[in-house]
Design a protein around this motif. Structure first.
Motif, PDB file in Angstrom:
ATOM      1  N   UNK A  73       0.841  -1.204   0.000  1.00 19.96           N
ATOM      2  CA  UNK A  73       0.000   0.000   0.000  1.00 19.96           C
ATOM      3  C   UNK A  73       0.874   1.251   0.000  1.00 19.96           C
ATOM      4  N   UNK A  74       0.437   2.265  -0.728  1.00 24.06           N
ATOM      5  CA  UNK A  74       1.229   3.489  -0.807  1.00 24.06           C
ATOM      6  C   UNK A  74       1.336   4.179   0.540  1.00 24.06           C
ATOM      7  N   UNK A  75       0.313   4.032   1.377  1.00 27.81           N
ATOM      8  CA  UNK A  75       0.339   4.579   2.738  1.00 27.81           C
ATOM      9  C   UNK A  75      -0.048   3.455   3.695  1.00 27.81           C
ATOM     10  N   UNK A  76       0.735   3.314   4.744  1.00 27.74           N
ATOM     11  CA  UNK A  76       0.557   2.168   5.619  1.00 27.74           C
ATOM     12  C   UNK A  76       0.713   2.600   7.078  1.00 27.74           C
ATOM     13  N   UNK A  77      -0.317   2.320   7.900  1.00 27.14           N
ATOM     14  CA  UNK A  77      -0.230   2.624   9.321  1.00 27.14           C
ATOM     15  C   UNK A  77       0.660   1.570   9.989  1.00 27.14           C
ATOM     16  N   UNK A  78       1.735   2.027  10.617  1.00 31.65           N
ATOM     17  CA  UNK A  78       2.688   1.122  11.251  1.00 31.65           C
ATOM     18  C   UNK A  78       2.407   0.912  12.732  1.00 31.65           C
TER      19      UNK A  78
END
Length: 238
Positions: A73-78
């Protein structure tokens, strides 16, 4: 007199039963009160709410699940964790959350502080070069990239045989493979070539052992930002 005593005893028992019921109801109510307060860890609902509020624009977009060229995913919650309030501060009774979101578009980490009471975002900071531990989707992608490489598979079979005296069968059964975040500045004398990008780019290095704890002398490296294997057997990448 006997009947009076019986009536008194019956009334006392009734009062006791009513009291027990009331106490039981109070205890049950307390047990059902799962609201988090003060320094309690975040609940699953609070984590979801904080994540949604930290990225409201993305949450409404169909591109949230879009994969980049690297297969992630281009943006990923870590990570989402409770914000540490300063002791004695006027805001110490607040429940706020820190939301860490990684953008693979530009290798930037965004940290948003979300007030869980009203959903407002108090602060937002961005940085490069800060690498949090891998999340499951990254672990899976790193392993996928690694096992797609024929040179690695050949080296793995050879090193497994040298370490254990056995022929490698099914890697998922015979091996314990753990990818961890890798930064070039952790071992700068070894990190050469493309491996030097790791730290700004998000990379994973693998620690491999047999399931009976024989260390396999391979430390392959994957650049997750590029979606590519840097090295099948070490960190030089060159």
């Amino acid at each position: 007199m006997h009947r009076s005593r019986m009536r008194w005893a019956g009334g006392a028992l009734a009062l006791a039963a009513a009291g027990a019921l009331a106490l039981g109801s109070a205890v049950a109510g307390a047990q059902r009160d799962d609201a988090r307060r003060g320094t309690d860890p975040l609940s699953a609902d609070e984590i979801r709410a904080a994540t949604d509020e930290a990225r409201p624009a993305a949450a409404e977009s169909s591109e949230v699940e879009a994969l980049g060229a690297n297969g992630l995913p281009e943006r990923l919650v870590l990570l989402v964790e409770r914000h540490q309030e300063d002791k004695g501060d006027a805001t110490s009774d607040l429940r706020r959350a820190d939301v860490y979101e990684y953008s693979y578009v530009d290798d930037t980490l965004t940290v948003s502080v979300v007030d869980l009471a009203d959903g407002s975002v108090a602060t937002t900071d961005t940085s490069q070069g800060t690498q949090l531990p891998l999340v499951p989707v990254e672990v899976d992608r790193a392993r996928e990239l690694l096992f797609a490489d024929e040179a690695f598979l050949e080296a793995l079979a050879s090193e497994y045989s040298a370490a254990t005296g056995r022929t490698l069968g099914d890697p998922s059964r015979d091996l314990d493979i753990q990818p961890i975040v890798f930064r070039a500045d952790a071992i700068p004398t070894m990190a050469q070539g493309p491996a030097r990008e790791c730290g700004v780019a998000r990379c994973a290095q693998f620690l491999i052992q047999s399931t009976d704890h024989f260390l396999i002398d391979l430390f392959p490296l994957v650049n997750l930002s590029d979606g590519a294997l840097i090295s099948a057997d070490g960190t030089s990448g060159g």
